[in-house]
Scaffold this active site. Structure first.
Site: not given
Length: 317
Positions: A194, A94, A11
């Site tokens: 990731n 984030c 995302p």
């Protein structure tokens, strides 16, 4: 929860809108995730949140939610599930100042007890799988992803994604793939690794070093919506087809957003295509593409620039 391969599109706010996700899926990504949807904005019915929530024409539809308050997250999860979400992903990764300034995203890693309350409320609110994406910790002195992941699994989280940096690293330095293994050792649910995955070799290495079940790629797909699929084994698009893909992407954005909004949103994507595949393009030519408000002119110039890049052989790898 089943996926068609082990390469997941990350995302990315302002990037993984519905047109981008549709392309990534078509080119073979194993799973794609929406842009971050702010939970309170979704509950308050804002146009932007609904735009981000929209499902493309494939399943599963995985929606990422962000927020600080458990009740907003729970309500937003219900809304997302009622409107077609198959999986809810909680954003605790984030690093953006705007997000952590609202005490959400990776800021939640500074208050694990609060984060766990939010996770529990979200899991209890819906009958679909809830997953979690986070970083290694807030900074190098507070690496708490293993503890949070263990507690999150006990609270019902069905998959965990770890970006191999702390929040304070932002995107500096290199992601620590080995550090992700500490999470693998304390959870039994699937783990996605990731951070800094660009090549097929990177994907193999991050899986080997982290012990993860799948890999997530983000920035490496910018200007290459097909790249997650390529890492999963799909064929690389022919260089002479890049212009067609870029123009199709632009037209998909026009259809999705409408002309006025699409022209603004498309600029970053057009810039990435040009940087990768027409790096020798003169500044005035690039500026003409990036600033034009005439969709037909943009498409024509984009074709010319990318086709010329293919002919001169000087495109970036």
């Amino acid at each position: 929860m089943s996926v068609r391969n082990r390469v997941v599109l990350a995302p990315m706010s302002g990037v993984t809108d519905m047109p981008f996700r549709e392309l990534a899926w078509r080119f073979g990504a194993g799973l794609v995730v929406t842009e971050m949807v702010a939970s309170r904005e979704l509950v308050n019915d804002t146009a932007e949140s609904w735009s981000r929530l929209k499902a493309a024409g494939f399943r599963p539809h995985m929606v990422q939610l962000a927020g600080r308050e458990a009740h907003w997250m729970a309500e937003a999860a219900k809304i997302a599930a009622d409107h077609g979400a198959d999986i809810i992903d909680i954003n605790m990764g984030c690093p953006a100042k705007k997000v952590i300034g609202g005490y959400s995203g990776s800021a939640l890693m500074r208050d694990p007890d609060h984060a766990l309350g939010l996770i529990e409320a979200t899991v209890k609110a819906v009958d679909i799988p809830v997953t979690l994406k986070m970083r290694l910790g807030w900074d190098e002195n507070s690496i708490n992803a293993p503890d949070i992941a263990r507690r999150a699994e006990a609270s019902g989280i069905q998959l965990v994604t770890i970006h191999g940096r702390t929040r304070m690293q932002f995107y500096e330095g290199r992601a620590d793939w080995d550090a992700i293994r500490a999470v693998r050792e304390v959870i039994s649910v699937p783990l996605i690794a990731n951070g800094d995955v660009e090549t097929a070799h990177d994907a193999q290495e991050i899986l080997r070093r982290s012990g993860a079940d799948a890999v997530m790629i983000g920035r490496g797909c910018q200007g290459r919506p097909w790249h997650a699929g390529v890492l999963a084994g799909a064929a690389e698009p022919r260089r002479e087809d890049i212009a067609d893909i870029a123009v199709e992407h632009y037209r998909m954005m026009l259809d999705f957003y409408g002309e006025a909004v699409a022209i603004r949103h498309a600029r970053k994507h057009l810039g990435w295509y040009l940087e990768r595949f027409a790096p020798a393009l003169a500044g005035t030519e690039k500026a003409g593409i990036m600033t034009s408000r005439d969709p037909r002119e943009v498409a024509a110039r984009l074709y010319h620039a990318l086709d010329a890049g293919a002919l001169d052989g000087r495109e970036a790898a």
